[in-house]
Write a protein that holds these residues in place. Structure first.
Motif, PDB file in Angstrom:
ATOM      1  N   LYS A  44       0.836  -1.207   0.000  1.00 48.98           N
ATOM      2  CA  LYS A  44       0.000   0.000   0.000  1.00 48.98           C
ATOM      3  C   LYS A  44       0.870   1.256   0.000  1.00 48.98           C
ATOM      4  CE  LYS A  44      -3.610   2.363   2.492  1.00 48.98           C
ATOM      5  NZ  LYS A  44      -3.588   3.074   3.734  1.00 48.98           N
TER       6      LYS A  44
ATOM      7  N   ILE B 199      -5.591  -1.064  -5.089  1.00 44.75           N
ATOM      8  CA  ILE B 199      -4.843  -1.978  -4.222  1.00 44.75           C
ATOM      9  C   ILE B 199      -5.721  -3.183  -3.945  1.00 44.75           C
ATOM     10  CG2 ILE B 199      -3.720  -2.226  -1.986  1.00 44.75           C
ATOM     11  CD1 ILE B 199      -3.296   0.851  -2.085  1.00 44.75           C
TER      12      ILE B 199
ATOM     13  N   PRO C  43      -5.649  -6.150  -1.513  1.00 46.10           N
ATOM     14  CA  PRO C  43      -4.945  -6.687  -0.346  1.00 46.10           C
ATOM     15  C   PRO C  43      -4.899  -8.213  -0.291  1.00 46.10           C
ATOM     16  CG  PRO C  43      -6.904  -5.453   0.327  1.00 46.10           C
ATOM     17  CD  PRO C  43      -6.813  -5.366  -1.145  1.00 46.10           C
TER      18      PRO C  43
ATOM     19  N   ALA D 180      -0.795  -4.220  -6.127  1.00 46.41           N
ATOM     20  CA  ALA D 180      -1.352  -2.901  -6.421  1.00 46.41           C
ATOM     21  C   ALA D 180      -1.147  -2.620  -7.900  1.00 46.41           C
ATOM     22  CB  ALA D 180      -0.657  -1.839  -5.585  1.00 46.41           C
TER      23      ALA D 180
END
Length: 183
Positions: free
Chosen positions: A31, A65, A67, A72
């Motif tokens: 991130k 993004i 996760p 990303a």
């Protein structure tokens, strides 16, 4: 990202445990690196190409993004930008001392201006400003049917050019952030 071994159940369990333990650190590092990549991309595109406003470039470069996949994506708009995004009007002094339009100075690459003496702009159907070019003595410019408006580079095309330049700082930042979060 699948981790598996055959015949070694204890090793497979340990690999899954390690991945589960490190996933939050990797996620935060990804991130942070994506946010830095977005900033570097906007700065590099704006610095290299002659876009008038940084906000135009910021709006057309986006970051997503993911996760769960620990990834990303930085992407940009592929539509070409109209040349009015790169142009400055040029004036000359008329017969009675007044300012008269004398084309546009267009700089698609920053600090490399080109003078389009016969260029003029019109407002298009969607309210956007389009640039056309006429040559000396050509009065057909009054009829725009069949003429193509002039366009410059797209934000995605310019991002593709600078991508190799911003990749090493992003990798360095990713490693630093992962080292910080993994402690």
């Amino acid at each position: 990202m699948a981790l598996s071994t055959t015949g070694f159940d204890a090793v497979t369990q340990e690999l899954k445990r390690m991945r589960t333990a490190q996933a939050p650190a990797i996620e935060r590092a990804v991130k942070d690196a994506a946010e830095l990549g977005n900033k570097l991309a906007v700065d590099a595109v704006f610095k290299r190409y002659g876009f008038k406003s940084r906000s135009y470039v910021e709006n057309l470069i986006s970051v997503s993004i993911h996760p769960k996949a620990l990834k990303a994506v930085i992407s940009a708009r592929y539509r070409p930008s109209t040349l009015t995004r790169f142009a400055d009007p040029r004036y000359r002094t008329g017969k009675r001392g007044q300012k008269v339009m004398n084309g546009f100075t267009v700089s698609t690459i920053r600090n490399q201006p080109v003078w389009f003496k016969g260029a003029f702009t019109v407002t298009g159907r969607n309210g956007n400003h389009l640039m056309f070019l006429r040559s000396k003595g050509d009065n057909r410019w009054r009829e725009l049917k069949g003429q193509k408006s002039l366009y410059g580079v797209s934000v995605a095309g310019s991002f593709g050019v600078i991508r190799d330049d911003i990749e090493p700082p992003i990798i360095k930042h990713l490693r630093e952030r992962y080292g910080h979060y993994a402690k």
